[in-house]
Write a protein that holds these residues in place. Structure first.
Motif, short mmCIF file in Angstrom:
data_model
loop_
_atom_site.label_atom_id
_atom_site.label_comp_id
_atom_site.label_asym_id
_atom_site.label_seq_id
_atom_site.Cartn_x
_atom_site.Cartn_y
_atom_site.Cartn_z
N THR A 363 0.80 -1.22 0.00
CA THR A 363 0.00 0.00 0.00
C THR A 363 0.84 1.27 0.00
O THR A 363 0.28 2.37 0.02
CB THR A 363 -0.92 0.02 1.24
OG1 THR A 363 -0.12 0.01 2.43
CG2 THR A 363 -1.83 -1.20 1.25
N GLU A 364 2.14 1.14 -0.06
CA GLU A 364 3.02 2.31 -0.03
C GLU A 364 3.37 2.77 -1.43
O GLU A 364 3.61 1.96 -2.32
CB GLU A 364 4.31 2.00 0.75
CG GLU A 364 4.08 1.72 2.23
CD GLU A 364 5.36 1.34 2.95
OE1 GLU A 364 5.48 1.68 4.15
OE2 GLU A 364 6.24 0.70 2.32
N GLY A 365 3.39 4.09 -1.63
CA GLY A 365 3.84 4.66 -2.89
C GLY A 365 2.85 4.58 -4.03
O GLY A 365 3.21 4.82 -5.18
N ASN A 366 1.60 4.28 -3.74
CA ASN A 366 0.58 4.19 -4.79
C ASN A 366 -0.12 5.54 -4.97
O ASN A 366 -0.11 6.39 -4.08
CB ASN A 366 -0.47 3.13 -4.43
CG ASN A 366 0.15 1.79 -4.15
OD1 ASN A 366 1.09 1.38 -4.82
ND2 ASN A 366 -0.38 1.09 -3.15
N ALA A 367 -0.76 5.74 -6.11
CA ALA A 367 -1.62 6.90 -6.30
C ALA A 367 -2.72 6.82 -5.24
O ALA A 367 -3.29 5.76 -5.02
CB ALA A 367 -2.21 6.90 -7.69
N SER A 368 -3.02 7.94 -4.59
CA SER A 368 -3.89 7.86 -3.41
C SER A 368 -5.11 8.77 -3.46
O SER A 368 -6.13 8.46 -2.85
CB SER A 368 -3.09 8.21 -2.16
OG SER A 368 -2.67 9.56 -2.18
N GLY A 369 -5.04 9.90 -4.12
CA GLY A 369 -6.17 10.82 -4.14
C GLY A 369 -6.06 11.96 -3.17
O GLY A 369 -6.79 12.94 -3.25
N GLU A 370 -5.20 11.85 -2.17
CA GLU A 370 -4.85 12.94 -1.26
C GLU A 370 -6.01 13.47 -0.44
O GLU A 370 -6.06 14.63 -0.07
CB GLU A 370 -4.19 14.09 -2.05
CG GLU A 370 -2.94 13.66 -2.80
CD GLU A 370 -2.35 14.78 -3.64
OE1 GLU A 370 -2.72 15.95 -3.43
OE2 GLU A 370 -1.52 14.48 -4.52
N ALA A 371 -6.97 12.59 -0.12
CA ALA A 371 -8.09 13.01 0.73
C ALA A 371 -8.10 12.28 2.06
O ALA A 371 -9.07 12.40 2.83
CB ALA A 371 -9.43 12.77 0.00
N LYS A 372 -7.05 11.55 2.37
CA LYS A 372 -7.01 10.80 3.62
C LYS A 372 -6.99 11.77 4.80
O LYS A 372 -6.26 12.75 4.81
CB LYS A 372 -5.76 9.92 3.66
CG LYS A 372 -5.71 8.98 4.86
CD LYS A 372 -4.53 8.04 4.77
CE LYS A 372 -4.51 7.08 5.95
NZ LYS A 372 -3.37 6.12 5.88
N GLY A 373 -7.81 11.49 5.81
CA GLY A 373 -7.84 12.32 7.00
C GLY A 373 -8.80 13.48 6.94
O GLY A 373 -9.02 14.16 7.94
N VAL A 374 -9.39 13.72 5.78
CA VAL A 374 -10.32 14.85 5.66
C VAL A 374 -11.61 14.56 6.40
O VAL A 374 -12.23 15.47 6.97
CB VAL A 374 -10.61 15.16 4.17
CG1 VAL A 374 -11.72 16.19 4.03
CG2 VAL A 374 -9.34 15.63 3.48
N VAL A 375 -12.03 13.30 6.45
CA VAL A 375 -13.26 12.91 7.13
C VAL A 375 -12.95 11.82 8.15
O VAL A 375 -12.17 10.91 7.88
CB VAL A 375 -14.30 12.37 6.13
CG1 VAL A 375 -15.51 11.80 6.85
CG2 VAL A 375 -14.76 13.50 5.18
N SER A 376 -13.54 11.95 9.33
CA SER A 376 -13.41 10.92 10.36
C SER A 376 -14.71 10.84 11.14
O SER A 376 -15.61 11.67 10.97
CB SER A 376 -12.25 11.26 11.30
OG SER A 376 -12.49 12.50 11.97
N ALA A 377 -14.82 9.81 11.98
CA ALA A 377 -16.02 9.67 12.80
C ALA A 377 -16.16 10.88 13.71
O ALA A 377 -15.18 11.37 14.27
CB ALA A 377 -15.95 8.39 13.63
N GLY A 378 -17.39 11.38 13.87
CA GLY A 378 -17.63 12.56 14.68
C GLY A 378 -17.38 12.31 16.15
O GLY A 378 -17.42 11.19 16.62
#
Length: 378
Positions: A363-378
């Motif tokens: 899972t390292e070094g792949n194209a990702s979309g750069e939206a990780k962490g933008v949404v999380s459980a409230g």
């Protein structure tokens, strides 16, 4: 969840050789005895177990009549990977973007009688059913689609270098399953599908889902506008979130997948805390919506079978669910498409075949979309 592609950043990643692309073939597993064994509907459908235990015959038959199923085994025959003999299971979960019926207003676009697998996930449930790995398959991945026969008996020829989500639009559930099995060499033991309208109703029946966003989201295409902060999303807003691409990250479908994965974890947290089993009316509403929403393989085509299956997944907490995206790189020839990183993907398929955790190196070094962490459980 529009069927059209969205331009990504076009950044090059790991790519294959030039010329015709060929799908990666995993190692064939030794023949094994068959073990019969959505993230959204599985948890809500678990409530049917309680209803089934009440002896309420009318309720049972009403719910049973809601279910739709497709006979994947009959359509695909015996030329398939063997099921595992270690107690693990693989489930193909699809979100359909059909514009027909109640989905046209929600999904937008034209009702041309077709549908695509807008969202696709392989859910691997490990032996003991206490943990799971979820592999999202980007719909814009270029693949070689195998020939297939749909559940109506119509045959569809193979095609090279086509988008992954074309498999469903070409031959429905059977073709989607065969395409996934050809890519992974893993047997899909079950199939679950949900559509736009059903997803929205499920969230509303649950009373909404609370999420926290770290930045503003404003996407006119998905009709979602949220300021950074904590929100309780209703069904329409939740659907907007899982369809959002332009309003966050690099604007690609990969970023949308990251939002979907985060929302699913928030949803599972919500289901565990919502008090469904102590509220008969809420339970009935959820069971009614879930059974109307989901399309399953024929092995799960009754309330008893679906309830038993869903009940077996209740022990999987969000913290024991590892969510990744199939390794891909942006296609240098077309920023609207992505290419499978075959060596890294093979690490995932091998791990799941052996019922082992997915290695970090895959899972390292792949194209990702750069939206990780933008949404999380409230």
């Amino acid at each position: 969840m529009s069927a059209e592609s969205t331009p990504g950043p076009g950044a090059p990643g790991e790519t294959g050789t030039k010329g015709p692309r060929h799908r990666a073939r995993g190692r064939r597993r030794k023949p094994r005895a068959r073990h019969k064994g959505m993230m959204i509907t599985a948890w809500t459908a678990a409530g049917i177990v309680v209803l089934g235990g009440t002896g309420a015959g009318y309720v049972y038959f009403k719910l049973n009549g809601n279910l739709k199923s497709v006979d994947i085994d009959q359509a695909l025959g015996t030329d398939r990977p063997k099921s595992a003999d270690n107690g693990s299971e693989n489930i193909l979960v699809l979100g359909s973007d059909t514009r027909a019926g109640g989905n046209k207003k929600i999904g937008g676009g034209t009702d041309d009688g077709s549908a695509r697998s807008d969202t696709a996930m392989i859910v691997h449930v490990y032996q003991g059913h206490k943990k799971a790995s979820v592999v999202s398959i980007p719909r814009d991945t270029l693949i070689d689609r195998p020939s297939c026969t749909d559940t109506k008996g119509d045959e569809h020829p193979a095609a090279n270098d086509v988008m992954f989500n074309s498999a469903y639009s070409t031959g429905g559930a059977a073709c989607a399953v065969k395409t996934v099995e050809s890519i992974t060499d893993l047997r899909m033991d079950h199939y679950l599908e949900v559509d736009f309208a059903g997803f929205q109703r499920l969230i509303d029946d649950l009373g909404g889902v609370e999420v926290t966003t770290t930045e503003n989201i404003d996407d006119p295409d998905s009709h979602l506008k949220l300021n950074a902060g904590t929100h309780r999303l209703d069904g329409e807003q939740a659907l907007g979130l899982v369809r959002t691409r332009h309003g966050v990250g690099d604007g690609s479908d990969l970023g949308r997948i990251q939002l979907q994965q985060a929302f699913i974890k928030a949803l599972l947290n919500q289901v565990k805390d919502v008090g469904v089993f102590s509220d008969p009316k809420k339970l009935l509403d959820l069971a009614e919506t879930a059974t109307k929403t989901v399309t399953t393989d024929s092995d799960l085509g009754s309330v008893n079978d679906l309830a038993s299956f869903a009940n077996g997944l209740k022990g999987i907490s969000p913290s024991h669910m590892h969510m990744v995206t199939m390794p891909v790189a942006y296609d240098p020839a077309d920023p609207n498409r992505v290419l499978l990183q075959k060596k890294k993907a093979q690490q995932i398929w091998d791990a799941l075949a052996d019922d082992k955790p997915i290695p970090k190196s895959a899972t390292e070094g792949n194209a990702s979309g750069e939206a990780k962490g933008v949404v999380s459980a409230g």
